[in-house]
Design an enzyme around this catalytic site. Sequence first.
Site, short mmCIF file in Angstrom:
data_model
loop_
_atom_site.label_atom_id
_atom_site.label_comp_id
_atom_site.label_asym_id
_atom_site.label_seq_id
_atom_site.Cartn_x
_atom_site.Cartn_y
_atom_site.Cartn_z
CG HIS A 473 5.37 -60.30 91.17
ND1 HIS A 473 6.34 -59.45 91.79
CD2 HIS A 473 4.85 -61.05 92.19
CE1 HIS A 473 6.21 -59.75 93.18
NE2 HIS A 473 5.44 -60.73 93.41
CE1 TYR A 579 11.56 -66.84 97.20
CE2 TYR A 579 9.92 -65.62 98.42
CZ TYR A 579 10.86 -65.65 97.42
OH TYR A 579 11.28 -64.49 96.72
CB THR A 592 12.30 -59.82 97.28
OG1 THR A 592 12.38 -60.47 96.06
CG2 THR A 592 10.81 -58.84 97.45
#
Length: 762
Positions: A473, A579, A592
């Site tokens: 990630h 979230y 993001t």
Amino acid sequence: MAEAHQAVAFQFTVTPEGVDFRLSREALKHIYLSGINSWKKRLIRLKNGILRGVYPGSPTSWLVVVMATVGSSYCNVDISLGLVGCIQRCLPRGCGPYQPPQTQALLSMAIFSTGVWATGIFFFRQTLKLLLSYHGWMFEMHGKTSHLTRIWAICIRLLSSRRPMLYSFQTSLPKLPVPRVSATVQRYLESVRPLLDDEEYFRMEMLAKEFKEKTAPRLQKYLVLKSWWATNYVSDWWEEYIYLRGRSPLMVNSNYYVMDLVLVRNTDVQAARLGNVIHAMIMYRRKLDREEIKPVMALGIVPMCSYQMERMFNTTRIPGKETDTLQHLSDSRHVAVYHKGRFFKLWLYEGSRLLQPRDLEMQFQRILDDPSPPQPGEEKLAALTAGGRVEWAQARQAFFSSGKNKAALEAIERAAFFVALDEGSYWYDPEDEASLSLYGKALLHGNCYNRWFDKSFTLISFKNGQLGLNAEHAWADAPIIGHLWEFVLGTDSFHLGYTETGHCLGKPNPALAPPMRLQWDIPKQVAKALADDVELYCFQFLPFGKGLIKRCRTSPDAFVQIALQLAHFRDRGKFCLTYEASMTRMFREGRTETVRSCTNESTAFVQAMMEGSHMKADLRDLFQKASKKHQNMYRLAMTGAGIDRHLFCLYVVSKYLGVSSPFLAEVLSEPWRLSTSQIPQSQIRMFDPEQHPNHLGAGGGFGPVADDGYGVSYMIAGENMIFFHVSSKFSSSETNAQRFGNHIRQALLDIADLFQVPKADS
């Protein structure tokens, strides 16, 4: 071994008569072709750098300006207002008799034209950046576009009419703005109001007030200063502190997975599917290197930042005791392969030629047919990448810093990506709902030692030809790997194809050297495993999809998010901090932002639904208010007015300055017990989905962020289908992924029922 002999260009032996050299023409030929290929890449990058650097101008536009200046001079019209003459007088005259006045005049006009051209490019770029800073279009209702937005759209199209390259807009994208502290704090307090009782909320208000008045002004000044100096005030700290400094295992906690097409099977031949897909991946990498991929555009005119794509290939996360690093290479000509406990190095090129799918199929079949056993300690070596980062860093330093272990590890870390050949078979059987969850778990963690979790992504191949990805990630977010995956699946299905027997098209070259086994000398190691604690429930929701939701006059994402709030309340009997990931890629190097989906409006709707005494019209009204609130928050997050990234950066500044803030400490320690993300269905149009409705991927998923929470990923797949991936941990007695999944199903149906018009009223 044959491949070992072909790996060197010459050999020599010492004899009584002296030293005898033996040159390998084949190896020298490959070295020569590799060098040519390398120089071609350098020239392409140079050309692309020039074209990107002058966008929206072009060499042709420069030539037009020069010709206009020269033409006007021959017509005795001085469009330079005397500047050409000034330039000519300033040119050096000591160049001999071979520089007549006409040459000096032409040179002066070329210099003047270049200056005018460069000034025009600078003006157009600044104008484009100013236009791209306008986000009013996002807040206008669908079908009610203002005159200002229409004029703005026309100007954007005019300034970006020339076909852009992948990174053409990068320098024209605006910087992510730093929100006002007062606005961020106010939005934060509003987001936690439904989660706190009156006493807790009053306490948080006091902490926020103290922070806003005493601590925040100083922190904000440093953050604004950084925003002036840096390209993006969030992204570098986000990558370092959220990802690279994390010491917990990547498996489950950070890495995520992506599924294959689930309703279509192109072939059952494992090696053949790999041949086509890996060939398509390297074709994509070539387009990426040449910047031939079109930038992703919102509304077809607003460019998204593409910088995350730079590290898609040839990238590995290197473990460190305190912080990891991302190692990115400009090129890699091989992939690392794992099969039955053995590691291989498979070359993707023969000289400068990319191997064709049939050649790659043959090479993978050679690996599948190889009967050799694993070396001692080799089989479970990759488990090191699944465990704690400190333990992996210590083991790497102790056992992989020299000799054959270092060479073998470098072959993996310097590979374009990692390929795992699994012995099991997984797929989605619509008649067996559990099959999708088993498929997801296999992609998320496998058996914990058959994935190299440090690579930018691992391509996972099952025995039946089904594929998937496990992605790290830190280097990028899920839509980036999704862009690659869309291209690959579309190319595999509609451009490369298979024979009737399921093999790749063409004929293989049997003279290719076989893949090379990597050699290790490893003591026995024991690695941690988190996989058994993860419960994953994946399902296909078929009653309706985007089509019905739009008829409810609401955003599909808002519809699902409000359903998740209703489902969670039914599951846990309370609301929680939620979230949802949104993107900030309309800004340069944006990644993001968080949308806090649990709002006063959504909780009011959920409570009314739970009471069961309200009329449908009242419930619809509450739902529409919650939906509008969610859409507005999503737009604010996308346009740089989010909450969490700003507070996160203020917290980082406070740590650098040694300033204590009880407010920030509490905000940053709050657990996200419901972490959600929507996966885009399509970013590039590789085929017509109306003609091929079954060519659908099922999206992907991730592990829960909190030990006692849920992770939910969903993809709204067309007009009549939604895929969900729900995760939790068995170690928590409060969560159950399948139970929550069933609540999600029922919540969606119950909300849809509010908008069903009774027959008697129709």
